[in-house]
Scaffold this active site. Sequence first.
Site, PDB file in Angstrom:
ATOM      1  NE  ARG A  50      -1.746  -0.181   5.712  1.00 43.63           N
ATOM      2  CZ  ARG A  50      -0.801   0.411   5.011  1.00 43.63           C
ATOM      3  NH1 ARG A  50      -0.640   1.712   5.109  1.00 43.63           N
ATOM      4  NH2 ARG A  50      -0.016  -0.281   4.231  1.00 43.63           N
ATOM      5  NE  ARG A  94       4.871   5.127  -4.167  1.00 47.04           N
ATOM      6  CZ  ARG A  94       3.834   4.981  -3.373  1.00 47.04           C
ATOM      7  NH1 ARG A  94       3.055   5.989  -3.113  1.00 47.04           N
ATOM      8  NH2 ARG A  94       3.605   3.843  -2.803  1.00 47.04           N
ATOM      9  NE  ARG A 128       3.072  -1.393  -0.235  1.00 40.69           N
ATOM     10  CZ  ARG A 128       2.478  -1.742   0.911  1.00 40.69           C
ATOM     11  NH1 ARG A 128       2.168  -2.999   1.142  1.00 40.69           N
ATOM     12  NH2 ARG A 128       2.184  -0.836   1.807  1.00 40.69           N
ATOM     13  NE  ARG A 163      -2.949  -0.457   1.373  1.00 43.69           N
ATOM     14  CZ  ARG A 163      -2.026   0.490   1.385  1.00 43.69           C
ATOM     15  NH1 ARG A 163      -2.222   1.609   2.086  1.00 43.69           N
ATOM     16  NH2 ARG A 163      -0.905   0.363   0.714  1.00 43.69           N
ATOM     17  CE  LYS A 166       3.638   7.145   1.833  1.00 41.85           C
ATOM     18  NZ  LYS A 166       4.236   5.890   2.349  1.00 41.85           N
TER      19      LYS A 166
END
Length: 216
Positions: free
Chosen positions: A127, A88, A173, A162, A14
Amino acid sequence: MKNIILIAAPAAGKGTQAKLIEEKYGLIHISTGDLLRSEVSSNSELGIELDKIMKKGQLVSDEIVEDLLRKKINSSNSNGFVLEGYPRNLNQASRLDVILNEINKKIDYVIYLDVPFEIALKRSSGRLQCKYCGKIYNLNDEKLRPLKNGICNNCGKEIYQRNDDNEESFKIRFNTYLENTKPLIDYYKSKGLLKEVDSSKDCYTVFSSIENIIGK
Ligand code: AP5
């Protein structure tokens, strides 16, 4: 003017696609994840509380996120916005309808980036993100690696991993996404706004599919 929402599982792409859309179409990029992380970096009392929730991969309360979103969306320019990370859940979707109604804006497209669990997990593990300009990298994809180890190509500042990008937090998640966020696909389908894109392809192929929806 276009107002676009991206909906997807965690680490589906995203933020990456929102940045490409922002650059090409001049839309303002709104990420509730980035807004929350910026509150965390400020080390405020609220930020310390948010950090605990986000580390575990749980959702922050609807009220806190709405408050941050309202401030940002009011500053969006006349070209429109690309919103990701919000809504969400169904409550946030109906709150968004209220917020947009108040400021005379409407959603043009809701783009669902479809990606399987295994691919998203791998993307999450590779990431890295710049703390300053937000540019996103991936060590597992040669097109998405930083040119210099640990340094942002854009601004030369430090890039970091992160603290929710670990397998345990990712699984929470992902399950939270299945339970709370996936029902939004039917919500927006019933409003005739939903477009689907295969996000398992490389990031420029995915962007090209998005351009086909928004217009080249
Ligand atoms: P948020 O930041 O929104 O996290 P998320 O939904 O888990 O999504 P990600 O940021 O992990 O992934 P992404 O889809 O943006 O993928 P990206 O482009 O980075 O939220 C974090 C937390 O904040 C939540 O857990 C929650 O606690 C809280 N929160 C946020 N919004 C909230 C809300 N509305 N309500 C309540 N709580 C909220 O890509 C991932 C990686 O893959 C990158 O390394 C990238 O380089 C790479 N990549 C991208 N595309 C491709 C591709 N096509 N091929 C190969 N690699 C790719």
